[in-house]
Design a protein around this motif. Sequence first.
Motif, PDB file in Angstrom:
ATOM      1  N   ILE A 140     -31.020-116.566  -1.743  1.00  0.00           N
ATOM      2  CA  ILE A 140     -30.735-116.768  -2.942  1.00  0.00           C
ATOM      3  C   ILE A 140     -29.247-116.735  -3.022  1.00  0.00           C
ATOM      4  O   ILE A 140     -28.640-116.341  -1.933  1.00  0.00           O
ATOM      5  N   ASN A 141     -28.592-117.121  -4.071  1.00  0.00           N
ATOM      6  CA  ASN A 141     -27.248-116.897  -4.341  1.00  0.00           C
ATOM      7  C   ASN A 141     -27.020-115.682  -5.096  1.00  0.00           C
ATOM      8  O   ASN A 141     -27.819-115.504  -5.975  1.00  0.00           O
ATOM      9  N   ARG A 142     -26.392-114.857  -4.450  1.00  0.00           N
ATOM     10  CA  ARG A 142     -26.273-113.382  -5.194  1.00  0.00           C
ATOM     11  C   ARG A 142     -24.818-112.892  -5.116  1.00  0.00           C
ATOM     12  O   ARG A 142     -23.962-113.411  -4.303  1.00  0.00           O
ATOM     13  N   ASN A 143     -24.559-111.948  -6.010  1.00  0.00           N
ATOM     14  CA  ASN A 143     -23.137-111.407  -5.796  1.00  0.00           C
ATOM     15  C   ASN A 143     -22.886-110.449  -4.455  1.00  0.00           C
ATOM     16  O   ASN A 143     -24.133-109.894  -3.930  1.00  0.00           O
ATOM     17  N   LEU A 144     -21.815-110.429  -4.208  1.00  0.00           N
ATOM     18  CA  LEU A 144     -21.580-109.632  -2.881  1.00  0.00           C
ATOM     19  C   LEU A 144     -21.812-108.262  -3.236  1.00  0.00           C
ATOM     20  O   LEU A 144     -21.314-107.605  -4.219  1.00  0.00           O
ATOM     21  N   LYS A 145     -22.315-107.275  -2.181  1.00  0.00           N
ATOM     22  CA  LYS A 145     -22.510-106.102  -2.264  1.00  0.00           C
ATOM     23  C   LYS A 145     -21.000-105.353  -2.260  1.00  0.00           C
ATOM     24  O   LYS A 145     -20.161-105.816  -1.485  1.00  0.00           O
ATOM     25  N   LEU A 146     -20.820-104.292  -2.744  1.00  0.00           N
ATOM     26  CA  LEU A 146     -19.532-103.572  -2.678  1.00  0.00           C
ATOM     27  C   LEU A 146     -19.045-103.398  -1.189  1.00  0.00           C
ATOM     28  O   LEU A 146     -17.757-103.626  -0.908  1.00  0.00           O
ATOM     29  N   PRO A 200     -14.279-113.943 -10.417  1.00  0.00           N
ATOM     30  CA  PRO A 200     -14.499-112.963 -11.532  1.00  0.00           C
ATOM     31  C   PRO A 200     -13.903-111.640 -11.333  1.00  0.00           C
ATOM     32  O   PRO A 200     -13.384-111.368 -10.184  1.00  0.00           O
ATOM     33  N   ASN A 201     -13.729-110.787 -12.050  1.00  0.00           N
ATOM     34  CA  ASN A 201     -13.084-109.589 -12.079  1.00  0.00           C
ATOM     35  C   ASN A 201     -13.802-108.697 -11.224  1.00  0.00           C
ATOM     36  O   ASN A 201     -15.098-108.565 -11.139  1.00  0.00           O
ATOM     37  N   ILE A 202     -12.865-107.677 -10.518  1.00  0.00           N
ATOM     38  CA  ILE A 202     -13.723-106.391  -9.962  1.00  0.00           C
ATOM     39  C   ILE A 202     -13.207-105.338 -10.508  1.00  0.00           C
ATOM     40  O   ILE A 202     -12.154-105.051 -11.288  1.00  0.00           O
TER      41      ILE A 202
END
Length: 274
Positions: free
Chosen positions: A120-126, A152-154
């Motif tokens: 899947i396309n997912r957000n990077l983990k911290l 996007p912002n962090i």
Amino acid sequence: STIENLLRQLFPKIKIEKRDRLSKLSYTKRQTISKLKPRTAVIAFNINDIYSIAEKLRSQKGGAAVVLGALSPRTRNYQVEMYEKQNVDYIVATDAIGMGLNLNIKHVAFSSLKKFDGNINRNLKLTEIAQIAGRAGRYNNDGTFGLTSQAPNIDPVSIESIENNIFDSIKKIYWRNSEINYTSIKALVNSLDKNPPSNFFIKKKNAEDEKSFKSLINDDEIIKYLKDKDNIKILWDVCKIPDFQKLMTESYFEFLKKLFIYLIKNNNFLPDQW
């Protein structure tokens, strides 16, 4: 440190040596591609974005190296060498840059915080952001990380965690039985299906090698060779060859099949040309 508690449960007598980061990693304000300073690595996860950013840097800054997992080792090494010899002052890369490449980078700029992980396309983990951002700065030289105009912002809490290297502990890890039974096809599949011995393990399912094996055992040309324990083990070893393109297409299965049959017919020998 995120996996320390788990390791101590697995190996009570383990000795863990810790090394502090000698340089400081700091967040800097968002910048456009044209404002990025020399010795910057720009991170992207889409191949079109990578080459688009590299082209912008070439037109505005004079040059950029490109590093992504799909490159051959020779091509990748050449790109890295260009950057390290300062023939170019910028490098555009995927998260491959966070795995085993030690480059003289002063700033890491994220153009995206999303990646395709094979499913899947997912957000990077911290922790993934931190691993990549941590390429900036070496030894006693401080480094910085930030965003380009597209990303996007962090949030401030996440930035503080990355700067101070403070993350939640890992609670569970993937596990798969390593005691493979080669006496029959069914026995091998059953050994892969064995449940883990502890509750902090998650049983790994549908790994690449397992999917390849289950596909090839239904092939009429292959199944006739699988009455022998040694041949079953050879097929399993062949299935462990990674699909480097990560496509899992028919051509990949066809390659594995061709290789297995060649080995069986040639006393497990591959000539140099292979």
